[in-house]
Design an enzyme around this catalytic site. Sequence first.
Site, mmCIF file in Angstrom:
data_model
loop_
_atom_site.group_PDB
_atom_site.id
_atom_site.type_symbol
_atom_site.label_atom_id
_atom_site.label_comp_id
_atom_site.label_asym_id
_atom_site.label_seq_id
_atom_site.Cartn_x
_atom_site.Cartn_y
_atom_site.Cartn_z
ATOM 1 N N SER A 2 21.675 16.042 -2.457
ATOM 2 C CA SER A 2 20.987 17.220 -3.017
ATOM 3 C C SER A 2 21.765 17.829 -4.194
ATOM 4 O O SER A 2 22.898 17.437 -4.493
ATOM 5 C CB SER A 2 20.834 18.276 -1.924
ATOM 6 O OG SER A 2 22.096 18.898 -1.719
ATOM 7 N N CYS A 3 21.154 18.808 -4.823
ATOM 8 C CA CYS A 3 21.782 19.471 -5.987
ATOM 9 C C CYS A 3 23.123 20.116 -5.614
ATOM 10 O O CYS A 3 24.134 19.911 -6.300
ATOM 11 C CB CYS A 3 20.825 20.507 -6.564
ATOM 12 S SG CYS A 3 20.030 21.541 -5.319
ATOM 13 N N HIS A 16 25.405 21.609 4.148
ATOM 14 C CA HIS A 16 25.980 21.028 2.923
ATOM 15 C C HIS A 16 27.274 20.260 3.216
ATOM 16 O O HIS A 16 27.544 19.227 2.602
ATOM 17 C CB HIS A 16 26.222 22.129 1.893
ATOM 18 C CG HIS A 16 24.988 22.948 1.635
ATOM 19 N ND1 HIS A 16 24.723 24.118 2.326
ATOM 20 C CD2 HIS A 16 23.948 22.748 0.809
ATOM 21 C CE1 HIS A 16 23.562 24.601 1.917
ATOM 22 N NE2 HIS A 16 23.069 23.797 1.008
ATOM 23 N N HIS A 43 22.158 27.898 -8.652
ATOM 24 C CA HIS A 43 23.011 28.233 -7.507
ATOM 25 C C HIS A 43 24.398 28.594 -8.038
ATOM 26 O O HIS A 43 24.780 28.156 -9.130
ATOM 27 C CB HIS A 43 23.237 27.033 -6.590
ATOM 28 C CG HIS A 43 22.019 26.315 -6.122
ATOM 29 N ND1 HIS A 43 21.098 26.869 -5.273
ATOM 30 C CD2 HIS A 43 21.589 25.029 -6.339
ATOM 31 C CE1 HIS A 43 20.160 25.972 -4.985
ATOM 32 N NE2 HIS A 43 20.431 24.855 -5.626
#
Length: 341
Positions: free
Chosen positions: A140-141, A195, A221
Amino acid sequence: MGKIKVGINGFGTIGKRVAEAVQLMPDMELVGVVKTRPDYLARMIVKNGLKLYVPEDKISVFKEAGIEPSGVLEDLLEEVNVIVDATPGGIGAKYKEVYEKYGVKAIFQGGEKPFVAEKSFSSLCNLEECIGSNSLRVVSCNTTALLRLICILNKYFRIRKVRATIIRRAADPKEDKRGPVNSIRLDPAEIPSHHAKDVKTVLPWLDILTTAVIVPTTLMHVHSVYIVFEESINKRDVIEALRTTRRIILVDTRLTGIDSTAKIIEAARDLGRKRYDIPELIVWENTVYTNNNELWLMQAVHQESIVIPENIDAIRAVTSSPNVHKTIELTDEILGLGKFI
Ligand code: NAD
């Protein structure tokens, strides 16, 4: 070898950016994209001379809207070496079997569970070991951002542990149904957040814990990252290490006045970056704090575009035997990374 023939399934935030990046690459050809709805993007695809594929049960819907599809997903799969799945999180797994049936290599995105693909992927961490895989999952980012930082630093200094707080954007700019609109929400209400687990899909040996909150913004973010090393480090060496990749940009608030995500985005707009995309990880240089073996810094992540260079590298990793350094260089050069302010 001829050009790598690429198809894209899912033409949203990530899919349309990967499609444009593929079109720029000298060694790749975008064969076509799959869309499920006959909206303005479907019209744009056709207007730009790209081939549009649709699910079997949607052909009539597209025809009624005046759009003539080139075929169905399976027709696209007949023509490509690799498919980039950029469908919404969890949907990609449903396509796994069909990609395999057609013997097509597949790149999945971070919204899928790790076991959707042979390996989770991050260019600066494990490109070499991903070469020749049949499928990869670009993390993911937020995970891509953490891994870029961690793997660059780990090249120069031995990391003992990482602790990070992730301040997440609530929605992408186009998403008008997500929130919160006026709150800071724990995401999740426990430590660690997912995460850390996601980082460990690429670096299983790493001692990392993360915590996350969602805030009412759509731009980027922000991470507050604390790292303990096995040995003493100093600020100058850390900054020099971060300068060795074009995928990280150091921004000094004292020289630029850029001390917020809003100002990063405004700078990207002023620079003429398409859609104000910033695929580079932004590290605020003057937040880099060191004390003996401790490092603390703040970084900002443009969620919509940070994974695009990694998708391009992943395409090469599954379809050819690229030199790690050269493929990253080529991607960065063609995408114009590292030229900010
Ligand atoms: P999106 O909703 O913007 O785009 C998804 C696209 O897939 C849409 O065009 C949608 O119409 C289409 N689609 C829906 N159902 C489909 C189906 N069954 N078959 C084919 N296409 C279908 O989503 P996104 O933000 O681009 O996310 C795609 C993936 O990338 C997810 O796994 C997500 O977690 C990941 N990701 C998103 C971001 C981000 O910030 N948006 C960042 C990194 C990774």
